[in-house]
Every structure is written in C-alpha cells, then in structure tokens.
Write an enzyme that holds these catalytic residues in place. Sequence first.
Site, PDB file in Angstrom:
ATOM      1  N   ASP A  57     -57.802 -86.190  -6.320  1.00  0.00           N
ATOM      2  CA  ASP A  57     -58.484 -85.107  -7.152  1.00  0.00           C
ATOM      3  C   ASP A  57     -57.284 -84.030  -7.372  1.00  0.00           C
ATOM      4  O   ASP A  57     -57.378 -83.446  -8.418  1.00  0.00           O
ATOM      5  CB  ASP A  57     -59.448 -84.402  -6.245  1.00  0.00           C
ATOM      6  CG  ASP A  57     -59.150 -84.117  -4.789  1.00  0.00           C
ATOM      7  OD1 ASP A  57     -58.009 -84.474  -4.343  1.00  0.00           O
ATOM      8  OD2 ASP A  57     -60.224 -83.686  -4.103  1.00  0.00           O
TER       9      ASP A  57
ATOM     10  N   ASP B  83     -51.273 -80.882  -4.536  1.00  0.00           N
ATOM     11  CA  ASP B  83     -50.920 -79.593  -3.997  1.00  0.00           C
ATOM     12  C   ASP B  83     -49.392 -79.601  -3.561  1.00  0.00           C
ATOM     13  O   ASP B  83     -48.587 -79.702  -4.279  1.00  0.00           O
ATOM     14  CB  ASP B  83     -52.078 -79.282  -2.942  1.00  0.00           C
ATOM     15  CG  ASP B  83     -51.845 -78.072  -2.493  1.00  0.00           C
ATOM     16  OD1 ASP B  83     -51.272 -76.887  -3.089  1.00  0.00           O
ATOM     17  OD2 ASP B  83     -52.429 -77.444  -1.628  1.00  0.00           O
TER      18      ASP B  83
ATOM     19  N   LYS C  30     -51.475 -78.154  -8.868  1.00  0.00           N
ATOM     20  CA  LYS C  30     -51.339 -76.883  -8.637  1.00  0.00           C
ATOM     21  C   LYS C  30     -49.833 -76.406  -9.027  1.00  0.00           C
ATOM     22  O   LYS C  30     -48.866 -77.112  -8.675  1.00  0.00           O
ATOM     23  CB  LYS C  30     -51.513 -76.555  -7.218  1.00  0.00           C
ATOM     24  CG  LYS C  30     -53.000 -76.135  -7.031  1.00  0.00           C
ATOM     25  CD  LYS C  30     -53.308 -75.607  -5.462  1.00  0.00           C
ATOM     26  CE  LYS C  30     -54.544 -75.514  -5.135  1.00  0.00           C
ATOM     27  NZ  LYS C  30     -54.824 -75.204  -3.702  1.00  0.00           N
TER      28      LYS C  30
ATOM     29  N   PHE D  98     -57.520 -71.563  -4.395  1.00  0.00           N
ATOM     30  CA  PHE D  98     -58.286 -73.070  -3.684  1.00  0.00           C
ATOM     31  C   PHE D  98     -59.473 -73.185  -4.643  1.00  0.00           C
ATOM     32  O   PHE D  98     -60.226 -72.298  -4.849  1.00  0.00           O
ATOM     33  CB  PHE D  98     -58.833 -72.527  -2.327  1.00  0.00           C
ATOM     34  CG  PHE D  98     -59.153 -73.723  -1.530  1.00  0.00           C
ATOM     35  CD1 PHE D  98     -58.489 -74.586  -0.869  1.00  0.00           C
ATOM     36  CD2 PHE D  98     -60.643 -73.998  -1.485  1.00  0.00           C
ATOM     37  CE1 PHE D  98     -58.751 -75.458  -0.239  1.00  0.00           C
ATOM     38  CE2 PHE D  98     -61.008 -75.125  -0.794  1.00  0.00           C
ATOM     39  CZ  PHE D  98     -59.994 -76.038  -0.153  1.00  0.00           C
ATOM     40  N   VAL D  99     -59.512 -74.227  -5.223  1.00  0.00           N
ATOM     41  CA  VAL D  99     -60.538 -74.741  -5.848  1.00  0.00           C
ATOM     42  C   VAL D  99     -61.776 -75.756  -5.562  1.00  0.00           C
ATOM     43  O   VAL D  99     -61.316 -76.424  -4.547  1.00  0.00           O
ATOM     44  CB  VAL D  99     -59.989 -75.378  -7.403  1.00  0.00           C
ATOM     45  CG1 VAL D  99     -59.296 -74.482  -8.258  1.00  0.00           C
ATOM     46  CG2 VAL D  99     -59.271 -76.388  -6.932  1.00  0.00           C
TER      47      VAL D  99
ATOM     48  N   ARG E 258     -68.991 -80.112  -3.658  1.00  0.00           N
ATOM     49  CA  ARG E 258     -68.552 -81.231  -4.504  1.00  0.00           C
ATOM     50  C   ARG E 258     -69.192 -81.675  -5.334  1.00  0.00           C
ATOM     51  O   ARG E 258     -68.748 -82.276  -6.471  1.00  0.00           O
ATOM     52  CB  ARG E 258     -68.496 -82.536  -3.496  1.00  0.00           C
ATOM     53  CG  ARG E 258     -67.271 -82.452  -2.519  1.00  0.00           C
ATOM     54  CD  ARG E 258     -67.363 -83.805  -1.626  1.00  0.00           C
ATOM     55  NE  ARG E 258     -66.581 -83.769  -0.319  1.00  0.00           N
ATOM     56  CZ  ARG E 258     -65.355 -83.721  -0.170  1.00  0.00           C
ATOM     57  NH1 ARG E 258     -64.427 -83.558  -1.192  1.00  0.00           N
ATOM     58  NH2 ARG E 258     -64.862 -83.562   1.231  1.00  0.00           N
TER      59      ARG E 258
HETATM   60  P1  XMP Z   1     -51.322 -81.954  -0.648  1.00  0.00           P
HETATM   61  O1  XMP Z   1     -50.695 -80.696  -0.181  1.00  0.00           O
HETATM   62  O2  XMP Z   1     -50.981 -83.100   0.395  1.00  0.00           O
HETATM   63  O3  XMP Z   1     -52.789 -81.824  -0.773  1.00  0.00           O
HETATM   64  O4  XMP Z   1     -50.824 -82.347  -2.157  1.00  0.00           O
HETATM   65  C1  XMP Z   1     -53.753 -82.954  -1.247  1.00  0.00           C
HETATM   66  C2  XMP Z   1     -55.069 -82.676  -0.461  1.00  0.00           C
HETATM   67  O5  XMP Z   1     -55.647 -81.360  -0.328  1.00  0.00           O
HETATM   68  C3  XMP Z   1     -56.473 -81.198  -0.372  1.00  0.00           C
HETATM   69  N1  XMP Z   1     -56.553 -79.720  -1.351  1.00  0.00           N
HETATM   70  C4  XMP Z   1     -57.557 -79.069  -1.843  1.00  0.00           C
HETATM   71  N2  XMP Z   1     -58.763 -79.331  -1.910  1.00  0.00           N
HETATM   72  N3  XMP Z   1     -59.251 -77.345  -3.132  1.00  0.00           N
HETATM   73  C5  XMP Z   1     -59.785 -78.361  -2.356  1.00  0.00           C
HETATM   74  O6  XMP Z   1     -61.115 -78.756  -2.229  1.00  0.00           O
HETATM   75  C6  XMP Z   1     -58.044 -77.005  -3.179  1.00  0.00           C
HETATM   76  O7  XMP Z   1     -57.514 -75.995  -3.842  1.00  0.00           O
HETATM   77  C7  XMP Z   1     -57.145 -77.909  -2.538  1.00  0.00           C
HETATM   78  N4  XMP Z   1     -55.764 -77.956  -2.542  1.00  0.00           N
HETATM   79  C8  XMP Z   1     -55.357 -79.018  -1.626  1.00  0.00           C
HETATM   80  C9  XMP Z   1     -57.041 -82.372  -1.463  1.00  0.00           C
HETATM   81  O8  XMP Z   1     -57.941 -82.927  -0.322  1.00  0.00           O
HETATM   82  C10 XMP Z   1     -56.130 -82.919  -1.564  1.00  0.00           C
HETATM   83  O9  XMP Z   1     -56.345 -84.491  -1.962  1.00  0.00           O
END
Ligand code: XMP
Length: 174
Positions: free
Chosen positions: A94, A97, A125, A146-147, A159
């Site tokens: 999805d 980050d 992001k 945070f989305v 979701r």
């Molecule tokens: P990383 O930091 O490993 O994160 O790239 C990936 C996972 O972190 C969750 N994630 C979010 N989930 N809103 C969410 O609902 C957000 O803004 C967000 N930022 C990170 C997500 O599970 C993603 O796969």
Amino acid sequence: MKVLISAEQIETRIDALAREIAQVYQGQPVTIVGVLTGCIVFVADLIRRLDLPVRIALIHASSYRGDATSPGQLTISAESLPDVKGRHLLLIDDILDTAQTLSKLVAYLQSLQPASLRVAVLLRKIGRQQIPLEPDFCGFEIPDAFVVGYGLDFNDEYRHLPYIGVLPQHVPKG
Ligand code: XMP
C-alpha cells in the site's frame, strides 16, 4: 476526515498504472505478491484492470501496530506463498514509508530465486525513506502525514474507505 486523494483520482491512476505494468511485462505471466493487510483494495482493483496472465499470492509482514510509524522487528509470514522460483514477481504494498518493510521483503523474495522481481506501491511518502528503494511502479507521492482508507488503517479501522484521507489529528501543520 481530510480527503487527500479522491476515489475518482485513485481510479484514474490505477487505470494508468495497469497499462504501465502490462506494457513492461509484455504478456508474460506475473505472480502478484500482495503484502497484507494494507494491499487488499489496491490489489483487488489493479488485477481486474491488468491485461496479463496473473497469479495472486499473499504475504504478511508486520513491524508495528496502531498509531506509530517507527519500524520495529519485521515478522514475515509466507506460509501461503506458492513456489515462486523462476516466476516473474510483482510485489505490491500500500505505502512506501521508511522502506524498512519493502527492503526486507525484497531481500526475502530474492532469496527464493524468482525470474524477476519488481515493486509497485500505491503511495510513497516524500522525505521519509531511510533505505534507498526505487519502486518500479508508484501511484501517488504524498506528504508526510498518516493516511488511512483504500486498505490503509488506523488501529484496523478505515480500511474500507474508497478514498485516501488524513485523520484530523494527523493533518500536518502549515
Ligand atoms: P515502511 O516504513 O516499512 O512502512 O516503509 C511500510 C508499512 O507501514 C505502514 N504505514 C502506514 N500505514 N498509514 C497507514 O495506514 C500510513 O500513513 C502509513 N505509513 C506507513 C504500512 O503498513 C506500510 O505497509
């Protein structure tokens, strides 16, 4: 709830992404590896537009729960993953980050010796990545907020929303 990306914008972008992906694979069979749970809506919408022979596999990766975005220990559960050796894999998440999650999943899937491995994310992001990882396909670049919605959750809620929104307490100031 502030709407960041509307359902119509998502639909239009996914149409274009599906065409980009089909163009790259040129009719080759692809195994989609979706990262649970956030990928479900994105994968469901994308695969129905993909003009390619497609298999679907799912993998579970969890690094944190609830409202924090700082990554902890990543646990990968791949019990239901079929044999992917020699197959063209498209890993779908999805959101990109920090890239902690996807970089570990990429390393894990590479160890299974696929014919190729590409990465697609709905959202990326801006300014948050700690590990260099260039997704092959990206839906939207978004600011650091945070989305939720369209598969993304806050404490397992939201979701089901057809759009990407920012919860009031998470709207960035300024
Ligand atoms: P990383 O930091 O490993 O994160 O790239 C990936 C996972 O972190 C969750 N994630 C979010 N989930 N809103 C969410 O609902 C957000 O803004 C967000 N930022 C990170 C997500 O599970 C993603 O796969």
